[in-house]
Design a protein around this motif. Structure first.
Motif, PDB file in Angstrom:
ATOM      1  N   LEU A  27       0.832  -1.205   0.000  1.00  0.00           N
ATOM      2  CA  LEU A  27       0.000   0.000   0.000  1.00  0.00           C
ATOM      3  C   LEU A  27       0.867   1.254   0.000  1.00  0.00           C
ATOM      4  O   LEU A  27       0.535   2.236  -0.681  1.00  0.00           O
ATOM      5  N   ALA A  28       1.980   1.220   0.732  1.00  0.00           N
ATOM      6  CA  ALA A  28       2.895   2.369   0.744  1.00  0.00           C
ATOM      7  C   ALA A  28       3.437   2.645  -0.652  1.00  0.00           C
ATOM      8  O   ALA A  28       3.547   3.808  -1.071  1.00  0.00           O
ATOM      9  N   ALA A  29       3.760   1.584  -1.399  1.00  0.00           N
ATOM     10  CA  ALA A  29       4.275   1.752  -2.759  1.00  0.00           C
ATOM     11  C   ALA A  29       3.197   2.308  -3.689  1.00  0.00           C
ATOM     12  O   ALA A  29       3.476   3.184  -4.523  1.00  0.00           O
ATOM     13  N   LEU A  30       1.978   1.821  -3.542  1.00  0.00           N
ATOM     14  CA  LEU A  30       0.883   2.300  -4.401  1.00  0.00           C
ATOM     15  C   LEU A  30       0.559   3.764  -4.119  1.00  0.00           C
ATOM     16  O   LEU A  30       0.340   4.554  -5.052  1.00  0.00           O
ATOM     17  N   VAL A  31       0.541   4.133  -2.843  1.00  0.00           N
ATOM     18  CA  VAL A  31       0.297   5.537  -2.491  1.00  0.00           C
ATOM     19  C   VAL A  31       1.431   6.422  -3.002  1.00  0.00           C
ATOM     20  O   VAL A  31       1.210   7.551  -3.443  1.00  0.00           O
ATOM     21  N   ALA A  32       2.659   5.900  -2.983  1.00  0.00           N
ATOM     22  CA  ALA A  32       3.808   6.653  -3.497  1.00  0.00           C
ATOM     23  C   ALA A  32       3.647   6.923  -4.991  1.00  0.00           C
ATOM     24  O   ALA A  32       3.959   8.025  -5.467  1.00  0.00           O
ATOM     25  N   LEU A  33       3.176   5.928  -5.734  1.00  0.00           N
ATOM     26  CA  LEU A  33       2.947   6.124  -7.167  1.00  0.00           C
ATOM     27  C   LEU A  33       1.854   7.167  -7.403  1.00  0.00           C
ATOM     28  O   LEU A  33       1.955   7.982  -8.331  1.00  0.00           O
ATOM     29  N   LEU A  34       0.824   7.140  -6.578  1.00  0.00           N
ATOM     30  CA  LEU A  34      -0.236   8.146  -6.687  1.00  0.00           C
ATOM     31  C   LEU A  34       0.315   9.530  -6.384  1.00  0.00           C
ATOM     32  O   LEU A  34      -0.029  10.520  -7.063  1.00  0.00           O
ATOM     33  N   SER A  35       1.179   9.611  -5.392  1.00  0.00           N
ATOM     34  CA  SER A  35       1.819  10.889  -5.070  1.00  0.00           C
ATOM     35  C   SER A  35       2.661  11.385  -6.232  1.00  0.00           C
ATOM     36  O   SER A  35       2.629  12.577  -6.582  1.00  0.00           O
ATOM     37  N   PRO A  73      12.586 -12.341   6.648  1.00  0.00           N
ATOM     38  CA  PRO A  73      13.915 -11.977   6.133  1.00  0.00           C
ATOM     39  C   PRO A  73      13.844 -11.144   4.856  1.00  0.00           C
ATOM     40  O   PRO A  73      14.731 -10.328   4.591  1.00  0.00           O
ATOM     41  N   LEU A  74      12.785 -11.343   4.068  1.00  0.00           N
ATOM     42  CA  LEU A  74      12.634 -10.569   2.832  1.00  0.00           C
ATOM     43  C   LEU A  74      11.900  -9.252   3.066  1.00  0.00           C
ATOM     44  O   LEU A  74      11.782  -8.447   2.145  1.00  0.00           O
ATOM     45  N   GLY A  75      11.412  -9.058   4.279  1.00  0.00           N
ATOM     46  CA  GLY A  75      10.657  -7.849   4.549  1.00  0.00           C
ATOM     47  C   GLY A  75      11.478  -6.598   4.316  1.00  0.00           C
ATOM     48  O   GLY A  75      10.970  -5.595   3.798  1.00  0.00           O
ATOM     49  N   ARG A  76      12.755  -6.641   4.692  1.00  0.00           N
ATOM     50  CA  ARG A  76      13.628  -5.486   4.488  1.00  0.00           C
ATOM     51  C   ARG A  76      13.801  -5.185   3.003  1.00  0.00           C
ATOM     52  O   ARG A  76      13.850  -4.023   2.596  1.00  0.00           O
ATOM     53  N   VAL A  77      13.873  -6.234   2.192  1.00  0.00           N
ATOM     54  CA  VAL A  77      14.012  -6.056   0.745  1.00  0.00           C
ATOM     55  C   VAL A  77      12.775  -5.365   0.186  1.00  0.00           C
ATOM     56  O   VAL A  77      12.868  -4.406  -0.600  1.00  0.00           O
ATOM     57  N   TYR A  78      11.598  -5.852   0.575  1.00  0.00           N
ATOM     58  CA  TYR A  78      10.356  -5.230   0.105  1.00  0.00           C
ATOM     59  C   TYR A  78      10.260  -3.779   0.567  1.00  0.00           C
ATOM     60  O   TYR A  78       9.823  -2.900  -0.183  1.00  0.00           O
ATOM     61  N   ASP A  79      10.684  -3.535   1.809  1.00  0.00           N
ATOM     62  CA  ASP A  79      10.607  -2.194   2.366  1.00  0.00           C
ATOM     63  C   ASP A  79      11.506  -1.224   1.599  1.00  0.00           C
ATOM     64  O   ASP A  79      11.098  -0.107   1.270  1.00  0.00           O
ATOM     65  N   VAL A  80      12.727  -1.655   1.295  1.00  0.00           N
ATOM     66  CA  VAL A  80      13.657  -0.804   0.546  1.00  0.00           C
ATOM     67  C   VAL A  80      13.141  -0.568  -0.880  1.00  0.00           C
ATOM     68  O   VAL A  80      13.285   0.527  -1.435  1.00  0.00           O
ATOM     69  N   ALA A  81      12.516  -1.587  -1.465  1.00  0.00           N
ATOM     70  CA  ALA A  81      11.952  -1.428  -2.808  1.00  0.00           C
ATOM     71  C   ALA A  81      10.848  -0.374  -2.809  1.00  0.00           C
ATOM     72  O   ALA A  81      10.766   0.462  -3.721  1.00  0.00           O
ATOM     73  N   ALA A  82      10.000  -0.405  -1.774  1.00  0.00           N
ATOM     74  CA  ALA A  82       8.945   0.603  -1.668  1.00  0.00           C
ATOM     75  C   ALA A  82       9.547   1.989  -1.463  1.00  0.00           C
ATOM     76  O   ALA A  82       9.050   2.983  -2.022  1.00  0.00           O
ATOM     77  N   ASP A  83      10.621   2.077  -0.676  1.00  0.00           N
ATOM     78  CA  ASP A  83      11.317   3.359  -0.486  1.00  0.00           C
ATOM     79  C   ASP A  83      11.843   3.900  -1.813  1.00  0.00           C
ATOM     80  O   ASP A  83      11.742   5.097  -2.096  1.00  0.00           O
ATOM     81  N   ALA A  84      12.415   2.998  -2.615  1.00  0.00           N
ATOM     82  CA  ALA A  84      12.974   3.405  -3.907  1.00  0.00           C
ATOM     83  C   ALA A  84      11.875   3.911  -4.835  1.00  0.00           C
ATOM     84  O   ALA A  84      12.062   4.901  -5.568  1.00  0.00           O
ATOM     85  N   ILE A  85      10.732   3.237  -4.815  1.00  0.00           N
ATOM     86  CA  ILE A  85       9.605   3.671  -5.648  1.00  0.00           C
ATOM     87  C   ILE A  85       9.151   5.065  -5.231  1.00  0.00           C
ATOM     88  O   ILE A  85       8.898   5.937  -6.082  1.00  0.00           O
ATOM     89  N   ARG A  86       9.049   5.294  -3.926  1.00  0.00           N
ATOM     90  CA  ARG A  86       8.596   6.598  -3.454  1.00  0.00           C
ATOM     91  C   ARG A  86       9.587   7.699  -3.816  1.00  0.00           C
ATOM     92  O   ARG A  86       9.199   8.755  -4.334  1.00  0.00           O
TER      93      ARG A  86
END
Length: 229
Positions: A27-35, A73-86
């Motif tokens: 959801l954070a990544a999707l909201v970032a794209l909307l932003s 363990p993959l949560g950090r990877v997903y989190d950083v990916a969402a950060d990069a998208i934003r």
């Protein structure tokens, strides 16, 4: 600004199975794209607020995983990916907005996009320099005391804000300046310049600390070697 709200919300949704860390990250990544879209095509005020909403959701996913004891363990990877998208998406949208509005136009050429790219480069470089510090310089405040459990209320989290503060501020703070305060106040170019200056200062401070600590450690090692029988 966001963390006290994030901690409080995590306390509210901790026992709700429908809310998961992975879904919050998505959801954070999707909201970032909307932003990013709102930065490019308006309204700018919505883009600025959506940027902070995306960051709020990003702050919640890790807290929720730790609160439930279900860290992936993959949560950090997903989190950083969402950060990069934003970061990249909103930077691109802001560059489009500044170019279309005629900011930094000289002799018919707009340099707004170049300014955003410069900020993006400095923003990425600052934490990279900090992360490259020698291991002995990781903590300037002593050993990590470990996790401290506190009541999930904005006031309790704000009371501990001082112990978590970093001089001159972090890249998270500069993102708020560049993508929220600047656009909301109608000063996007000024905000970008301020954000770049703070990120540069952040990098210089950590570089100076790492170099100074390294020299002191080398000098101490040399003294021990000379004084050894």
């Amino acid at each position: 600004m966001v963390d006290p709200i994030a901690g409080w919300l995590v306390g509210l949704v901790r026992d709700r199975s429908l809310v998961t860390p992975g879904r919050l990250t998505l959801l954070a990544a999707l909201v970032a794209l909307l932003s990013a879209g709102c930065f490019g095509w308006g309204p700018t005020w919505a883009a600025a607020l959506l940027f902070q909403l995306s960051f709020l959701l990003d702050c919640m996913d890790g807290k929720l995983a730790h609160a439930r004891g279900t860290a992936d363990p993959l949560g950090r990877v997903y989190d950083v990916a969402a950060d990069a998208i934003r970061l990249t998406g909103c930077a691109a949208g802001l560059a489009v907005a500044l170019t279309q509005s005629g900011h930094l136009r000289v002799d018919g050429v707009s340099y707004a996009g170049a300014l955003v790219c410069l900020y993006l480069g400095i923003r990425v470089s600052a934490p990279a320099i900090a992360a490259a510090r020698p291991p002995f310089a990781v903590s300037e405040r002593g050993a990590d005391p470990g996790l401290v459990l506190i009541e999930a209320t904005p006031w309790q989290i704000l009371r501990r804000a001082r112990s978590r503060s970093v001089v001159p501020g972090t890249t998270v703070d500069t993102e708020a300046v560049a993508f929220t305060f600047g656009p909301l106040l109608g000063l996007p170019v000024v905000a970008l310049l301020v954000a770049m200056a703070l990120d540069l200062l952040y990098a210089v401070v950590f570089y100076a600390r790492a170099v100074g600590r390294t020299r002191r450690t080398v000098s101490a090692a040399e003294e021990d070697r000379v004084s050894a029988p």
